[in-house]
Motif scaffolding. Structure first.
Motif, PDB file in Angstrom:
ATOM      1  N   PRO A 222      -4.443  -9.891  12.504  1.00 50.48           N
ATOM      2  CA  PRO A 222      -4.807 -11.310  12.387  1.00 50.48           C
ATOM      3  C   PRO A 222      -6.298 -11.525  12.112  1.00 50.48           C
ATOM      4  CG  PRO A 222      -3.299 -10.980  14.218  1.00 50.48           C
ATOM      5  CD  PRO A 222      -3.696  -9.617  13.758  1.00 50.48           C
ATOM      6  N   SER A 223      -7.175 -10.697  12.685  1.00 48.60           N
ATOM      7  CA  SER A 223      -8.617 -10.859  12.441  1.00 48.60           C
ATOM      8  C   SER A 223      -9.034 -10.210  11.126  1.00 48.60           C
ATOM      9  CB  SER A 223      -9.423 -10.257  13.598  1.00 48.60           C
ATOM     10  OG  SER A 223      -9.121  -8.881  13.779  1.00 48.60           O
ATOM     11  N   TRP A 224      -8.396  -9.103  10.743  1.00 52.73           N
ATOM     12  CA  TRP A 224      -8.699  -8.470   9.460  1.00 52.73           C
ATOM     13  C   TRP A 224      -8.186  -9.296   8.281  1.00 52.73           C
ATOM     14  CZ3 TRP A 224      -6.607  -2.968  10.944  1.00 52.73           C
ATOM     15  CH2 TRP A 224      -7.596  -2.277  11.653  1.00 52.73           C
ATOM     16  N   GLY A 225      -6.991  -9.875   8.491  1.00 50.59           N
ATOM     17  CA  GLY A 225      -6.241 -10.472   7.389  1.00 50.59           C
ATOM     18  C   GLY A 225      -5.126  -9.527   6.996  1.00 50.59           C
ATOM     19  N   TRP A 226      -3.911 -10.057   6.900  1.00 50.16           N
ATOM     20  CA  TRP A 226      -2.749  -9.192   6.659  1.00 50.16           C
ATOM     21  C   TRP A 226      -2.803  -8.502   5.298  1.00 50.16           C
ATOM     22  CZ3 TRP A 226       0.827  -7.790  10.177  1.00 50.16           C
ATOM     23  CH2 TRP A 226       0.854  -8.508  11.373  1.00 50.16           C
ATOM     24  N   SER A 227      -3.485  -9.095   4.343  1.00 50.29           N
ATOM     25  CA  SER A 227      -3.559  -8.498   3.012  1.00 50.29           C
ATOM     26  C   SER A 227      -4.817  -7.655   2.807  1.00 50.29           C
ATOM     27  CB  SER A 227      -3.503  -9.595   1.940  1.00 50.29           C
ATOM     28  OG  SER A 227      -4.590 -10.501   2.092  1.00 50.29           O
ATOM     29  N   SER A 228      -5.621  -7.489   3.867  1.00 49.79           N
ATOM     30  CA  SER A 228      -6.858  -6.720   3.743  1.00 49.79           C
ATOM     31  C   SER A 228      -6.553  -5.232   3.599  1.00 49.79           C
ATOM     32  CB  SER A 228      -7.748  -6.946   4.971  1.00 49.79           C
ATOM     33  OG  SER A 228      -7.137  -6.407   6.125  1.00 49.79           O
ATOM     34  N   ALA A 229      -7.511  -4.514   3.030  1.00 50.13           N
ATOM     35  CA  ALA A 229      -7.342  -3.067   2.860  1.00 50.13           C
ATOM     36  C   ALA A 229      -7.200  -2.371   4.207  1.00 50.13           C
ATOM     37  CB  ALA A 229      -8.542  -2.498   2.087  1.00 50.13           C
ATOM     38  N   ALA A 230      -7.941  -2.852   5.215  1.00 53.58           N
ATOM     39  CA  ALA A 230      -7.878  -2.219   6.540  1.00 53.58           C
ATOM     40  C   ALA A 230      -6.489  -2.357   7.150  1.00 53.58           C
ATOM     41  CB  ALA A 230      -8.923  -2.847   7.464  1.00 53.58           C
ATOM     42  N   ALA A 231      -5.915  -3.559   7.066  1.00 53.40           N
ATOM     43  CA  ALA A 231      -4.585  -3.778   7.635  1.00 53.40           C
ATOM     44  C   ALA A 231      -3.524  -2.974   6.898  1.00 53.40           C
ATOM     45  CB  ALA A 231      -4.238  -5.260   7.604  1.00 53.40           C
ATOM     46  N   ILE A 232      -3.576  -3.002   5.571  1.00 52.45           N
ATOM     47  CA  ILE A 232      -2.568  -2.291   4.779  1.00 52.45           C
ATOM     48  C   ILE A 232      -2.654  -0.791   5.007  1.00 52.45           C
ATOM     49  CG2 ILE A 232      -1.860  -1.728   2.424  1.00 52.45           C
ATOM     50  CD1 ILE A 232      -2.715  -4.583   1.640  1.00 52.45           C
ATOM     51  N   SER A 233      -3.881  -0.251   5.020  1.00 57.45           N
ATOM     52  CA  SER A 233      -4.029   1.190   5.195  1.00 57.45           C
ATOM     53  C   SER A 233      -3.624   1.633   6.597  1.00 57.45           C
ATOM     54  CB  SER A 233      -5.470   1.610   4.906  1.00 57.45           C
ATOM     55  OG  SER A 233      -6.380   0.955   5.777  1.00 57.45           O
ATOM     56  N   THR A 234      -3.980   0.850   7.615  1.00 62.48           N
ATOM     57  CA  THR A 234      -3.636   1.226   8.996  1.00 62.48           C
ATOM     58  C   THR A 234      -2.130   1.178   9.221  1.00 62.48           C
ATOM     59  OG1 THR A 234      -5.750   0.370   9.811  1.00 62.48           O
ATOM     60  CG2 THR A 234      -3.996   0.684  11.434  1.00 62.48           C
ATOM     61  N   LEU A 235      -1.502   0.083   8.823  1.00 61.18           N
ATOM     62  CA  LEU A 235      -0.061  -0.036   9.020  1.00 61.18           C
ATOM     63  C   LEU A 235       0.702   0.917   8.108  1.00 61.18           C
ATOM     64  CD1 LEU A 235       0.216  -3.926   9.359  1.00 61.18           C
ATOM     65  CD2 LEU A 235       0.325  -2.217  11.176  1.00 61.18           C
ATOM     66  N   GLY A 236       0.161   1.183   6.910  1.00 59.26           N
ATOM     67  CA  GLY A 236       0.794   2.152   6.022  1.00 59.26           C
ATOM     68  C   GLY A 236       0.744   3.554   6.591  1.00 59.26           C
ATOM     69  N   ALA A 237      -0.406   3.926   7.166  1.00 56.97           N
ATOM     70  CA  ALA A 237      -0.525   5.241   7.794  1.00 56.97           C
ATOM     71  C   ALA A 237       0.431   5.362   8.984  1.00 56.97           C
ATOM     72  CB  ALA A 237      -1.966   5.471   8.248  1.00 56.97           C
ATOM     73  N   ALA A 238       0.569   4.269   9.742  1.00 57.19           N
ATOM     74  CA  ALA A 238       1.501   4.284  10.880  1.00 57.19           C
ATOM     75  C   ALA A 238       2.929   4.501  10.391  1.00 57.19           C
ATOM     76  CB  ALA A 238       1.399   2.966  11.650  1.00 57.19           C
ATOM     77  N   ALA A 239       3.319   3.789   9.339  1.00 61.05           N
ATOM     78  CA  ALA A 239       4.672   3.941   8.796  1.00 61.05           C
ATOM     79  C   ALA A 239       4.910   5.358   8.289  1.00 61.05           C
ATOM     80  CB  ALA A 239       4.896   2.936   7.672  1.00 61.05           C
ATOM     81  N   ALA A 240       3.901   5.947   7.629  1.00 64.10           N
ATOM     82  CA  ALA A 240       4.041   7.306   7.105  1.00 64.10           C
ATOM     83  C   ALA A 240       4.204   8.317   8.240  1.00 64.10           C
ATOM     84  CB  ALA A 240       2.830   7.659   6.247  1.00 64.10           C
ATOM     85  N   LEU A 241       3.421   8.161   9.290  1.00 66.42           N
ATOM     86  CA  LEU A 241       3.503   9.089  10.416  1.00 66.42           C
ATOM     87  C   LEU A 241       4.841   8.958  11.153  1.00 66.42           C
ATOM     88  CD1 LEU A 241      -0.125   8.878  11.819  1.00 66.42           C
ATOM     89  CD2 LEU A 241       1.001  10.932  10.950  1.00 66.42           C
ATOM     90  N   LEU A 242       5.322   7.739  11.311  1.00 73.56           N
ATOM     91  CA  LEU A 242       6.603   7.554  11.988  1.00 73.56           C
ATOM     92  C   LEU A 242       7.755   8.081  11.140  1.00 73.56           C
ATOM     93  CD1 LEU A 242       6.018   4.024  13.569  1.00 73.56           C
ATOM     94  CD2 LEU A 242       6.006   6.247  14.719  1.00 73.56           C
ATOM     95  N   ALA A 243       7.632   7.973   9.802  1.00 72.52           N
ATOM     96  CA  ALA A 243       8.638   8.576   8.923  1.00 72.52           C
ATOM     97  C   ALA A 243       8.598  10.096   9.034  1.00 72.52           C
ATOM     98  CB  ALA A 243       8.393   8.138   7.471  1.00 72.52           C
ATOM     99  N   LEU A 244       7.382  10.655   9.108  1.00 66.98           N
ATOM    100  CA  LEU A 244       7.229  12.099   9.307  1.00 66.98           C
ATOM    101  C   LEU A 244       7.847  12.526  10.629  1.00 66.98           C
ATOM    102  CD1 LEU A 244       6.021  14.860   8.511  1.00 66.98           C
ATOM    103  CD2 LEU A 244       3.876  14.115   9.609  1.00 66.98           C
ATOM    104  N   PHE A 245       7.680  11.693  11.648  1.00 70.79           N
ATOM    105  CA  PHE A 245       8.252  11.978  12.965  1.00 70.79           C
ATOM    106  C   PHE A 245       9.776  12.114  12.879  1.00 70.79           C
ATOM    107  CE2 PHE A 245      10.256   9.948  16.715  1.00 70.79           C
ATOM    108  CZ  PHE A 245       9.983  10.927  17.659  1.00 70.79           C
ATOM    109  N   VAL A 246      10.412  11.204  12.139  1.00 77.94           N
ATOM    110  CA  VAL A 246      11.870  11.270  11.992  1.00 77.94           C
ATOM    111  C   VAL A 246      12.277  12.569  11.300  1.00 77.94           C
ATOM    112  CG1 VAL A 246      13.875  10.185  10.903  1.00 77.94           C
ATOM    113  CG2 VAL A 246      12.134   8.759  11.995  1.00 77.94           C
ATOM    114  N   VAL A 247      11.531  12.955  10.262  1.00 81.16           N
ATOM    115  CA  VAL A 247      11.836  14.198   9.547  1.00 81.16           C
ATOM    116  C   VAL A 247      11.700  15.397  10.481  1.00 81.16           C
ATOM    117  CG1 VAL A 247      11.099  15.738   7.680  1.00 81.16           C
ATOM    118  CG2 VAL A 247      11.171  13.257   7.311  1.00 81.16           C
TER     119      VAL A 247
END
Length: 483
Positions: A222-247
């Protein structure tokens, strides 16, 4: 069960509930004291936010690892060490005068809570027999968790009036008492005959870092902005790691979380309900707090006392009603009813105005919301660990708690975004939109509860006997897949 056995169980339950009370207390305890801390230490708003967020990120990120460590290293040992770290971090937080160091102690306390919570909950689920005995214990466990959060809001104001450092020293004192009483917690059964297990390091790292990034991203978006590079990169990295976890989990010989447990619709449904339930109720509290203070002009302490009935109602319902109703009606019915009642309480706030009556509108909504919470919270905890082998109880307990933490982060982030997007600088329509979304989250939880928890919600006596005597994870996984 002899009278002595019963007494020992009750003493253990008291100690374990005191620990979860402490964890919940610390989530809300800093609320009213933040302005005093900011003034005394000249902290920035960012540092001030991390006094709260640091605890949440550490707590949510380390739950799965904490649950697995408890299962492998020993639940009581994990519990005792985690409480000791919590006490040390609390005491240091009260002594430090540097904002960065105080934030570090908050993160450390969150990490220790990430080990304490699954250890405590799994000790309960392995000590009390599945069925009415465990349901009653889980009701008390849920009751103390809810009361800790509510009591923390009020206690924060009282302690801050004396000295803000007491919000750090107070939990340390309670932790010392819990530590001294931990001898009443039952030791783990003998582990001599259990085969050596490989620790799933890859799964532990990917899950821990992935969840930490997810919670961090949701807190900051909310403070970064949902479309900001920081938000996208952080949440994208989280999604990638959780997908790796499933694998990793699908290929590891002894995974952190065996994916087979999700074959149980009850367990999977319980975790999904926990996410949307927490998103709705914590998000609602966040928006309601802003409404009371910014529109109604309540002070922080007045706001805390305004929410006090919520904790009292949750405690009463969880203690005296949820367990007996689960035994009589089953998990699905009680969870569905709870989500329905919670939705009604949230949606009552669509009627708010610039000067709403607390007695006529706000308090009834809080009470109805509390009744729904009292039904849902213990019920999803019962469903989230039911039928899981004793050796996996730590992970199952961590999973349901992690679902709650992630849901809370999602709820606050989404409702804050709704509030910002719909605000025009006047009126209360933006609050109404946020409450509408919170109510829809509860309705989604209602649908998941009705269709996702299945028909066999009440364990039969024969099932209880089989599950109580089962020691093989393979046997339990097979039982789960049949439900």
């Amino acid at each position: 069960m002899t009278a002595l056995d019963s007494r020992r169980k009750q003493l253990a339950l008291f100690v374990l509930c005191a620990a979860v009370f402490l964890d919940s207390l610390d989530i809300s305890l800093l609320g009213v004291s933040l302005p005093s801390i900011k003034s005394a230490l000249d902290l920035s708003d960012g540092a001030l936010q991390w006094l709260v967020s640091g605890y949440t990120v550490g707590y949510g990120g380390f739950l799965l690892l904490g649950g697995r460590v408890a299962d492998q290293w020993g639940r009581r040992r994990t519990f005792v060490v985690a409480i000791a770290v919590f006490v040390l971090a609390s005491a240091l937080g009260g002594l430090f005068t540097d904002g960065t160091l105080i934030v570090a102690t908050r993160v450390l306390k969150g990490i220790s809570a990430g080990f304490t919570a699954p250890a405590a909950m799994s000790i309960i689920t392995t000590t009390f027999r599945e069925g009415s005995e465990r349901n009653r214990a889980m009701g008390v466990f849920a009751m103390t968790g809810a009361s800790g959060y509510s009591f923390g809001l009020v206690l924060s104001g009282v302690l801050t009036e004396i000295n803000w450092r007491l919000v750090f020293f107070g939990p340390a004192a309670i932790g010392v008492i819990v530590l001294l009483a931990s001898s009443n917690v039952p030791a783990d059964p003998r582990r001599d005959n259990r085969p050596a297990r490989r620790f799933d390091l890859g799964g532990a790292l990917s899950a821990t870092v992935g969840i930490m990034l997810l919670v961090y991203g949701l807190v900051q978006a909310p403070s970064w902005g949902w479309s900001s590079a920081a938000a996208i990169s952080t949440l994208g990295a989280a999604a990638a790691l959780l997908a790796l976890f499933v694998v990793i989990e699908s290929r590891h010989s002894d995974p952190l979380i065996p994916l087979s447990i999700f074959r149980s619709p009850v367990l999977a449904g319980a975790n999904l309900i926990s996410v949307v339930w927490a998103g709705s109720t914590i998000g609602w509290q966040f928006i309601a707090t802003l409404y009371l203070q910014e529109t109604m002009g309540y002070s922080a302490l007045q706001t805390a006392f305004a929410f006090l009935p919520l904790g009292i109602v949750i405690v009463a319902v969880a203690r005296f009603a949820s367990g007996p109703l689960v035994e009589r009606w089953g998990i699905r019915t009680v969870a569905t009813l709870g989500m329905l009642v919670q939705a009604a309480g949230v949606l009552m706030y669509l009627a708010i105005g610039l000067d709403s009556s607390y007695a006529a509108l706000l308090l009834p909504g809080i009470i109805i919301h509390g009744v729904g919470n009292g039904f849902v919270y213990p019920t999803v905890n019962i469903a989230g660990v039911g039928g899981v082998a004793d050796e996996r109880q730590g992970v199952a307990s961590a999973l349901i708690t992690a679902s709650y933490q992630v849901g809370a982060g999602i709820g606050v982030a989404v409702l804050a975004a709704v509030l910002t997007a719909t605000s025009d600088g006047s009126g209360v329509d933006h609050y109404r939109w946020a409450f509408m979304v919170a109510g829809l989250m509860s309705v989604i939880g209602l649908v998941i509860a009705f269709f996702g928890l299945g028909r066999r919600e009440r364990p039969r006596p024969a099932d209880v006997a089989v599950r109580s005597s089962a020691t093989s994870g393979i046997t339990q996984d097979a039982a789960l897949s049949e439900r």
